[in-house]
Scaffold this active site. Structure first.
Site, PDB file in Angstrom:
ATOM      1  N   LYS A  44       0.853  -1.195   0.000  1.00  4.42           N
ATOM      2  CA  LYS A  44       0.000   0.000   0.000  1.00  4.42           C
ATOM      3  C   LYS A  44       0.881   1.233   0.000  1.00  4.42           C
ATOM      4  O   LYS A  44       1.911   1.288   0.688  1.00  4.42           O
ATOM      5  CB  LYS A  44      -0.877   0.004   1.268  1.00  4.42           C
ATOM      6  CG  LYS A  44      -1.569   1.333   1.558  1.00  4.42           C
ATOM      7  CD  LYS A  44      -2.604   1.717   0.505  1.00  4.42           C
ATOM      8  CE  LYS A  44      -3.147   3.130   0.766  1.00  4.42           C
ATOM      9  NZ  LYS A  44      -4.099   3.549  -0.309  1.00  4.42           N
ATOM     10  N   CYS A 130      -2.324  10.187  -6.110  1.00  6.93           N
ATOM     11  CA  CYS A 130      -3.408   9.898  -5.179  1.00  6.93           C
ATOM     12  C   CYS A 130      -4.421  11.048  -5.222  1.00  6.93           C
ATOM     13  O   CYS A 130      -4.076  12.196  -4.940  1.00  6.93           O
ATOM     14  CB  CYS A 130      -2.893   9.746  -3.748  1.00  6.93           C
ATOM     15  SG  CYS A 130      -4.273   9.503  -2.593  1.00  6.93           S
TER      16      CYS A 130
END
Ligand SMILES: O=C(O)c1[nH]c(=O)[nH]c(=O)c1Cl
Length: 312
Positions: A44, A130
């Site tokens: 992640k 992101c």
């Protein structure tokens, strides 16, 4: 048929692995990926400090994909550095990728310096895209900031590394980003695409947004983004210098879409939404389906058809 491939000079037994963010925040999840039929695994996206992330509901499956505004929940980069230090590179045939997504260039520099100091075989994928940290515009859409970040980070990384890019929707942007990537010698791959940023899913009955963060705005994934993903894979495959590779991600729900990603130019294929919904057993299914497709079409390896999409 042979599904093997190589990225950043490292060989993968098959082209499939998870998209960063899915099934990879904790060691227990990473272990399931290691025990699955994936060809690799990625952690992640890590920030310098631990992050709780956004309030739930923050991921919801949709009829044609998914929406998420996770908010970069992760254990902090030291957790993943430790995982990478303990990873058994000798006996695991799967290479390890590590995703870094610093909230600032300084944070990215500090994290990269720690990974470089540890001198590990893992491959870095730096996340420039992101879309879900409130107040933080994503780097992938600021070309000057992205070029500056790469000019700072690439010399520190030294080894081959990659970046995770958002989807682009304008030919001029494909040209501009490819020109930046082509300037960075050790930038060995781009991963296309991150979620299609800031979509909005609304429930008809309740007349309410489906996810809590950001008034319901979140990144779109899954089947609905396949054609945007294929375009980004092919656009960069056509534009990047020899030796630079594209990892395709977006809309792979079966062997068929994986085949299309390779036809568009992908050297490896990451799975997000479908992995989240089906679990790591999906890797066994998608491998088998791609093998059957290749058999039927008479292809023996990915090189036989990679990037060979025809035009009219
Ligand atoms: O909200 C997230 O954690 C997230 N969600 C995405 O869809 N892509 C990303 O790169 C990240 Cl970092």
């Amino acid at each position: 048929v042979d599904l093997s491939t190589s990225i950043a000079g490292v060989s993968l037994p098959n082209l499939f692995f998870n998209a960063s963010g899915v099934w990879c925040q904790h060691e227990s999840e990473l272990k399931e990926l290691l025990n699955s039929e994936s060809g690799s695994l990625i952690t992640k996206s890590a920030t310098f400090e631990y992050r709780e992330g956004n309030p739930s509901p923050r991921y919801v499956p949709l009829p044609a994909g998914s929406i998420n505004s996770m908010g970069l929940p992760n254990e902090g980069y030291e957790y993943y550095l430790n995982y990478a230090k303990n990873y058994d590179y000798t006996n695991n045939v799967k290479p390890l990728f590590v995703s870094l997504s610093g909230l600032s260039l300084q944070d990215n520099v500090k994290m990269v310096e720690q990974f470089v100091a540890a001198d590990l075989p893992c491959i870095l994928e730096i996340n420039f895209s992101c879309p879900n940290v409130p107040g933080k515009p994503q780097l992938g859409y600021d070309m000057d900031a992205m070029e500056n970040a790469l000019k700072v980070l690439a010399p520190i990384v030294k080894k081959p590394f990659g970046i995770k890019l958002p989807p682009y929707f304008d030919i001029a942007h494909f040209d501009a980003v490819a020109a930046i990537v082509n300037k960075i010698d050790n930038l060995a791959f781009v991963t296309c695409v991150n979620s299609v940023g800031n979509g909005l899913a609304i429930d008809f009955e309740t007349e309410t947004a489906l996810i809590k963060p950001k008034d319901g705005f979140g990144g779109l994934g899954g089947a609905m983004i396949l054609n945007t993903a294929l375009a980004n894979v092919n656009a960069f495959h056509r534009r990047l210098n020899e030796g630079k590779k594209v990892i395709g991600v977006g809309g792979v729900t079966s062997g068929k879409e994986a085949f299309l990603h390779v036809l568009a130019g992908a050297s490896a294929v990451q799975i997000g939404t479908q992995l989240k919904e089906e679990g790591p057993v999906f890797f066994a299914r998608v491998k088998k389906e791609l093998e059957e497709i290749m058999q039927a079409k008479g292809y023996k390896s990915l090189d036989d058809f990679r990037g060979k999409v025809k035009t009219l």
